[in-house]
Design a protein around this motif. Structure first.
Motif, mmCIF file in Angstrom:
data_model
loop_
_atom_site.group_PDB
_atom_site.id
_atom_site.type_symbol
_atom_site.label_atom_id
_atom_site.label_comp_id
_atom_site.label_asym_id
_atom_site.label_seq_id
_atom_site.Cartn_x
_atom_site.Cartn_y
_atom_site.Cartn_z
ATOM 1 N N LYS A 28 0.485 -0.825 0.304
ATOM 2 C CA LYS A 28 -0.268 -0.147 -0.051
ATOM 3 C C LYS A 28 0.540 1.337 0.118
ATOM 4 O O LYS A 28 -0.012 2.329 -0.469
ATOM 5 C CB LYS A 28 -1.083 -0.333 1.122
ATOM 6 N N SER A 29 2.029 1.306 0.557
ATOM 7 C CA SER A 29 2.385 2.520 1.086
ATOM 8 C C SER A 29 3.768 2.706 -1.133
ATOM 9 O O SER A 29 4.854 3.561 -0.530
ATOM 10 C CB SER A 29 3.800 2.235 2.547
ATOM 11 N N GLY A 30 3.860 1.426 -1.374
ATOM 12 C CA GLY A 30 4.450 1.661 -2.200
ATOM 13 C C GLY A 30 5.531 0.835 -3.188
ATOM 14 O O GLY A 30 5.013 -1.106 -1.955
ATOM 15 N N GLU A 31 6.483 0.481 -3.678
ATOM 16 C CA GLU A 31 6.536 -1.271 -4.509
ATOM 17 C C GLU A 31 7.582 -1.504 -3.543
ATOM 18 O O GLU A 31 8.642 -0.732 -2.250
ATOM 19 C CB GLU A 31 7.754 -0.828 -5.578
ATOM 20 N N LEU A 32 7.828 -2.723 -3.271
ATOM 21 C CA LEU A 32 8.246 -3.299 -2.280
ATOM 22 C C LEU A 32 9.882 -4.549 -2.739
ATOM 23 O O LEU A 32 8.824 -5.169 -2.651
ATOM 24 C CB LEU A 32 7.571 -3.627 -1.253
ATOM 25 N N GLY A 33 10.913 -4.251 -3.230
ATOM 26 C CA GLY A 33 11.225 -5.642 -2.937
ATOM 27 C C GLY A 33 11.777 -6.262 -2.213
ATOM 28 O O GLY A 33 12.509 -5.532 -1.274
ATOM 29 N N VAL A 34 12.232 -7.526 -1.742
ATOM 30 C CA VAL A 34 12.795 -8.353 -0.393
ATOM 31 C C VAL A 34 13.702 -8.646 -1.149
ATOM 32 O O VAL A 34 13.617 -9.577 -2.250
ATOM 33 C CB VAL A 34 11.457 -8.853 -0.350
ATOM 34 N N LEU A 35 15.118 -8.799 -0.553
ATOM 35 C CA LEU A 35 16.184 -9.727 -1.155
ATOM 36 C C LEU A 35 16.411 -10.296 0.232
ATOM 37 O O LEU A 35 15.698 -10.306 0.816
ATOM 38 C CB LEU A 35 17.202 -8.928 -1.720
ATOM 39 N N PRO A 36 17.351 -11.736 -0.158
ATOM 40 C CA PRO A 36 17.175 -12.518 1.163
ATOM 41 C C PRO A 36 18.556 -11.966 2.324
ATOM 42 O O PRO A 36 18.703 -10.474 2.236
ATOM 43 C CB PRO A 36 18.878 -13.564 0.678
ATOM 44 N N GLY A 37 18.251 -11.737 3.246
ATOM 45 C CA GLY A 37 18.327 -11.273 4.992
ATOM 46 C C GLY A 37 18.027 -9.484 4.858
ATOM 47 O O GLY A 37 18.071 -8.973 5.151
#
Lengths: 134, 285
Positions: A28-37
């Motif tokens: 909802k607050s924007g694009e979110l990219g998740v990497l390991p860790g």
């Protein structure tokens, strides 16, 4: 390359289980990219596509909102409905879109039905968009 | 009873038995699938519970109307029944209990509202002129989340807009193929998070705890309702299977009794004929 476990779970069972190098979603607050860790995080999602990247390939999953739970080695997405790009029935999504558009035109602006139809329309459009990425 | 009549009864009972036996097998298959559905739902519910618990118990600052008790002006009852009978005490169990509870707790119909699943329950409460605000009938044997989403979010919405101030759920909880227990559960306001501190409670919240609860809690409450429904469906199939097995066994007993009577009657008729013939011969000599 480091990877993290990804699962997309709905009340009707798991839709996707696997590993990935990166997970991108639209919170909802924007694009979110998740990497390991990544640090532990919880965020609500919009009606959007979740992209799971692995070995240069990207798997698209359509989600109807819900939220994402991130842990350093695991990402869980809990949504009331989710579909893999390959499994979306385009005909049904088209039909749902038309139905929602019709209802939108018929109903009053401030009606509960209006909001509901708008929500259905957004979901149908999202599914059609995601279905293009198969 | 004449021989012919007994024969007719035997045939009729045999046909009934065929039907009840078929229904038993259909229910057994449905029960099997219902258990699988419940199993598929478990990971979602567990995860949901984990996240909700860690947010709701981890933070004192996060407050949400669905977590706070307020003065009770009106109580909501969510009652799960079947669309059909022939399931033993499945429906009457729930209905009797809910009816009694409502009569004990409330003096006037303004103090409660019913949300009913299933035709049997709907007819029961309608006949007694009780306040029904919503109902759903004709659910498939294996409901998916989409089938009940509408009624679940309506139930949650009615709490949110303060139509009622607490919500109870009544359904048969599936224990085993031959046992189900009546379950009474308070769904809203959500409670039971205090004290259960989860181990990995240190989440970052994006954008804020309040906004996450806004999304999370309704979704959680809806899944509680869906979970109960799956449970109730399993209990319904189990109940129907047991009822039909009993009916089949009964029919089998009846056929045994009728066959015995039939043979006795037939033997009696033969004996009588012989006696008559012997008597006739004796008269000729």
């Amino acid at each position: 390359m480091r990877t993290l476990d990804v699962s997309v779970v709905t009340p009707d069972g798991p839709v996707f289980e696997g590993t990935a190098e990166m997970v991108s979603s639209k919170a909802k607050s924007g694009e979110l990219g998740v990497l390991p860790g990544h640090i532990p995080l919880v965020a609500p999602l919009t009606i959007s596509a979740v992209r799971v990247k692995k070995d240069g390939k990207t798997q698209y999953v359509a989600v109807s909102g819900g939220f994402i739970e991130v842990r350093p080695e695991k990402v869980t997405i809990l949504a009331q409905a989710a579909e893999l790009a390959e499994e979306i029935e385009v005909n049904r999504a088209e039909a749902a879109k038309e139905r929602a558009e019709r209802r939108l035109a018929e109903s009053n602006q401030n009606d509960l039905d209006h909001a509901r139809a708008e929500y259905a329309l957004r979901r149908a459009i999202n599914r059609l968009d995601v279905a293009k990425h198969r | 009873m004449a021989l012919r009549d007994i024969k007719a009864r035997i045939d009729a009972t045999k046909k009934t038995m065929q039907i009840t036996k078929a229904m038993e097998m259909v229910s057994a298959a449905a029960l099997n699938r219902a258990e699988q559905n419940a199993k598929r739902f478990t990971p979602y519910m567990d995860k949901m519970q984990e996240v909700v618990t860690s947010i709701a118990s981890g933070s004192k600052s996060a407050r949400h109307p669905m977590l706070a008790s307020r003065p009770i002006k009106k109580t909501g009852y969510f009652v799960v029944t079947a669309d059909r009978g022939l399931a033993g005490a499945y429906n009457s169990n729930v209905l009797r209990h809910v009816y009694r509870t409502i009569n004990e707790r409330h003096q006037s119909p303004d103090e409660y509202a019913l949300i009913v699943v299933g035709k049997v329950g709907l007819n029961f409460f309608k006949r007694r002129n009780m306040t029904i605000i919503d109902s759903i009938t004709g659910l498939p044997d294996q409901p998916s989340f989409a089938d009940i989403k509408a009624i679940a979010s309506k139930a949650v919405g009615l709490y949110a807009n303060e139509t009622f101030d607490e919500l109870y759920m009544y359904y048969n909880h599936f224990v085993s193929a031959i046992q189900s227990d009546l379950s009474e559960r308070k769904v809203l306001p959500l409670t039971g998070f205090e004290g259960t501190v989860s181990s990995n409670a240190a989440y970052e919240y994006e954008p804020s705890e309040e906004e996450i609860l806004e999304v999370l809690l309704p979704q959680y409450a809806e899944s509680l309702i869906y979970g109960a429904l799956l449970d109730a469906k399993a209990a319904e199939h189990a109940s129907r299977m047991t009822a039909m097995r009993n009916a089949t066994d009964n029919a089998d007993d009846l056929i045994g009794q009728f066959t015995l009577t039939y043979n006795r009657e037939r033997q009696a008729a033969i004996t009588q004929e012989i006696t008559e013939i012997v008597g006739g011969v004796a008269a000729l000599e």
